[in-house]
Structures are given as C-alpha cells and as structure tokens.
Design a protein around this motif. Structure first.
Motif, PDB file in Angstrom:
ATOM      1  N   SER A   5       3.719   2.109 -10.419  1.00  0.00           N
ATOM      2  CA  SER A   5       3.835   3.521 -10.754  1.00  0.00           C
ATOM      3  C   SER A   5       4.460   4.346  -9.634  1.00  0.00           C
ATOM      4  O   SER A   5       5.109   5.340  -9.891  1.00  0.00           O
ATOM      5  CB  SER A   5       2.476   4.097 -11.133  1.00  0.00           C
ATOM      6  OG  SER A   5       1.596   4.004 -10.030  1.00  0.00           O
ATOM      7  N   SER A   6       4.289   3.940  -8.375  1.00  0.00           N
ATOM      8  CA  SER A   6       4.812   4.744  -7.281  1.00  0.00           C
ATOM      9  C   SER A   6       5.958   4.084  -6.522  1.00  0.00           C
ATOM     10  O   SER A   6       6.633   4.745  -5.743  1.00  0.00           O
ATOM     11  CB  SER A   6       3.683   5.085  -6.304  1.00  0.00           C
ATOM     12  OG  SER A   6       3.152   3.896  -5.758  1.00  0.00           O
ATOM     13  N   ALA A   7       6.190   2.804  -6.731  1.00  0.00           N
ATOM     14  CA  ALA A   7       7.259   2.105  -6.016  1.00  0.00           C
ATOM     15  C   ALA A   7       8.619   2.632  -6.466  1.00  0.00           C
ATOM     16  O   ALA A   7       8.841   2.869  -7.654  1.00  0.00           O
ATOM     17  CB  ALA A   7       7.170   0.606  -6.275  1.00  0.00           C
ATOM     18  N   ARG A   8       9.520   2.807  -5.521  1.00  0.00           N
ATOM     19  CA  ARG A   8      10.875   3.247  -5.845  1.00  0.00           C
ATOM     20  C   ARG A   8      11.603   2.133  -6.585  1.00  0.00           C
ATOM     21  O   ARG A   8      11.490   0.964  -6.248  1.00  0.00           O
ATOM     22  CB  ARG A   8      11.623   3.603  -4.566  1.00  0.00           C
ATOM     23  CG  ARG A   8      13.035   4.110  -4.865  1.00  0.00           C
ATOM     24  CD  ARG A   8      13.631   4.750  -3.680  1.00  0.00           C
ATOM     25  NE  ARG A   8      13.082   6.104  -3.647  1.00  0.00           N
ATOM     26  CZ  ARG A   8      13.349   6.979  -2.712  1.00  0.00           C
ATOM     27  NH1 ARG A   8      14.114   6.672  -1.708  1.00  0.00           N
ATOM     28  NH2 ARG A   8      12.830   8.172  -2.759  1.00  0.00           N
ATOM     29  N   CYS A   9      12.372   2.495  -7.600  1.00  0.00           N
ATOM     30  CA  CYS A   9      13.082   1.508  -8.402  1.00  0.00           C
ATOM     31  C   CYS A   9      14.164   0.817  -7.569  1.00  0.00           C
ATOM     32  O   CYS A   9      14.939   1.479  -6.875  1.00  0.00           O
ATOM     33  CB  CYS A   9      13.713   2.170  -9.625  1.00  0.00           C
ATOM     34  SG  CYS A   9      14.314   0.952 -10.820  1.00  0.00           S
ATOM     35  N   PRO A  10      14.234  -0.502  -7.628  1.00  0.00           N
ATOM     36  CA  PRO A  10      15.246  -1.236  -6.868  1.00  0.00           C
ATOM     37  C   PRO A  10      16.684  -0.904  -7.268  1.00  0.00           C
ATOM     38  O   PRO A  10      17.613  -1.168  -6.508  1.00  0.00           O
ATOM     39  CB  PRO A  10      14.945  -2.705  -7.174  1.00  0.00           C
ATOM     40  CG  PRO A  10      13.552  -2.735  -7.663  1.00  0.00           C
ATOM     41  CD  PRO A  10      13.307  -1.401  -8.315  1.00  0.00           C
ATOM     42  N   PRO A  16      10.905   6.556  -9.391  1.00  0.00           N
ATOM     43  CA  PRO A  16       9.907   5.493  -9.336  1.00  0.00           C
ATOM     44  C   PRO A  16      10.229   4.414 -10.372  1.00  0.00           C
ATOM     45  O   PRO A  16      10.742   4.712 -11.457  1.00  0.00           O
ATOM     46  CB  PRO A  16       8.596   6.206  -9.692  1.00  0.00           C
ATOM     47  CG  PRO A  16       8.854   7.649  -9.422  1.00  0.00           C
ATOM     48  CD  PRO A  16      10.315   7.870  -9.690  1.00  0.00           C
ATOM     49  N   LEU A  17       9.933   3.180 -10.046  1.00  0.00           N
ATOM     50  CA  LEU A  17      10.173   2.054 -10.949  1.00  0.00           C
ATOM     51  C   LEU A  17       9.545   2.306 -12.314  1.00  0.00           C
ATOM     52  O   LEU A  17      10.152   2.021 -13.357  1.00  0.00           O
ATOM     53  CB  LEU A  17       9.624   0.765 -10.329  1.00  0.00           C
ATOM     54  CG  LEU A  17       9.728  -0.520 -11.142  1.00  0.00           C
ATOM     55  CD1 LEU A  17      11.178  -0.852 -11.471  1.00  0.00           C
ATOM     56  CD2 LEU A  17       9.071  -1.666 -10.394  1.00  0.00           C
ATOM     57  N   TYR A  75      17.835  -6.372  -2.506  1.00  0.00           N
ATOM     58  CA  TYR A  75      17.300  -5.113  -1.984  1.00  0.00           C
ATOM     59  C   TYR A  75      18.211  -3.901  -2.134  1.00  0.00           C
ATOM     60  O   TYR A  75      17.748  -2.776  -1.903  1.00  0.00           O
ATOM     61  CB  TYR A  75      16.916  -5.285  -0.510  1.00  0.00           C
ATOM     62  CG  TYR A  75      18.091  -5.500   0.425  1.00  0.00           C
ATOM     63  CD1 TYR A  75      18.703  -4.418   1.041  1.00  0.00           C
ATOM     64  CD2 TYR A  75      18.565  -6.766   0.695  1.00  0.00           C
ATOM     65  CE1 TYR A  75      19.780  -4.602   1.906  1.00  0.00           C
ATOM     66  CE2 TYR A  75      19.622  -6.964   1.555  1.00  0.00           C
ATOM     67  CZ  TYR A  75      20.223  -5.879   2.155  1.00  0.00           C
ATOM     68  OH  TYR A  75      21.291  -6.065   2.999  1.00  0.00           O
ATOM     69  N   ARG A  76      19.458  -4.061  -2.491  1.00  0.00           N
ATOM     70  CA  ARG A  76      20.338  -2.885  -2.621  1.00  0.00           C
ATOM     71  C   ARG A  76      21.417  -3.156  -3.650  1.00  0.00           C
ATOM     72  O   ARG A  76      21.959  -4.249  -3.725  1.00  0.00           O
ATOM     73  CB  ARG A  76      20.985  -2.559  -1.288  1.00  0.00           C
ATOM     74  CG  ARG A  76      21.801  -1.276  -1.323  1.00  0.00           C
ATOM     75  CD  ARG A  76      22.344  -0.926   0.050  1.00  0.00           C
ATOM     76  NE  ARG A  76      23.793  -0.893  -0.010  1.00  0.00           N
ATOM     77  CZ  ARG A  76      24.600  -1.080   1.014  1.00  0.00           C
ATOM     78  NH1 ARG A  76      24.116  -1.333   2.207  1.00  0.00           N
ATOM     79  NH2 ARG A  76      25.896  -1.033   0.861  1.00  0.00           N
TER      80      ARG A  76
END
Length: 133
Positions: A5-10, A16-17, A75-76
């Motif tokens: 819920s809080s992790a940034r979307c890759p 957030p993801l 990662y990017r």
C-alpha cells in the motif's frame, strides 16, 4: 516493513504500487494504453509476478512456462518512445530501457516492444532488443 500500500511503484510513475500497477497485477483493472501495460509488466518483473506476465502476454507468442531469475533485481524503467498504443488504437509500440542489478553486476536492456489490443485488452506480443552502451 514497507507494504504494497505504501511502496512506490517500480514503474517510475511516482505513485504507490497499490494505486498504480498492483490493481492491474490483481486483475482489478485493465491497462488503458500499451505504455501502461508495459509499465505494469516491468513492475511485475520487479516484484516477481510471473503469473501476471504470462496473463498479459499474447497467446500467439506466450511461452509455455516462465521462470524469473530471483537474483536479478529490476530497479529502474525509462520509457524512451511510444507509437500508437492509445485508448483508440489496436496496436502500439513502446521503446524502453530497463535497469537491473544482480550479484554478478549491473546493466540494462533496451527494447522496442509490440502490443495489441483485442477482447482481452492490451497484450504484449514481442520485442526487439537494442544494444545498450
């Protein structure tokens, strides 16, 4: 621990993801454009969701099995160009560069991916890898 819920979307959207690619991975929402599908597929590689990658792959080119390398961390993502693939199109391409790390080193891959939209929504067909460097 950071949850979905809080992790940034890759995918690099800055969202957030849970608000970006996770609903596509879960089948709660469909990609509206070829670029959105490509970004969600990158995120699926980043989070290890092989099932979503197979579901979003066109049946004509989908592999029978897909095993992701647990040692590779995506990662990017840089989207470099798009052609077609919009809300009213049935085909499109997305050129991107995706960056990875592993115990053996780091690198990137560049690809022009082809997508089609049909009854199942947007699907990945195939891609042409381009040299990086």
């Amino acid at each position: 621990m950071t949850g979905v819920s809080s992790a940034r979307c890759p995918c690099g959207s800055g969202l957030p993801l849970a608000e970006c690619c996770a609903p596509l991975h879960a089948g709660e929402r469909a990609a509206g454009t070829a670029e959105q599908l490509m970004r969600s597929r990158f995120s699926a590689f980043a989070v290890g969701d092989a099932a979503y990658l197979r579901r979003s792959w066109h049946p004509s080119t989908r592999p029978a099995d897909l095993v992701l390398d647990d040692d590779v961390r995506w990662y990017r993502l840089d989207v470099l160009a798009t052609s077609g693939g919009g809300a009213f199109d049935t085909a499109g391409t997305v050129e991107f560069e995706a960056f990875w790390r592993s115990p053996a080193g780091r690198g990137s891959m560049r690809e022009v991916s082809r997508f089609v939209r049909g009854d199942e929504g947007w699907q990945y067909v195939d891609g042409d890898a381009r040299p990086t460097g």
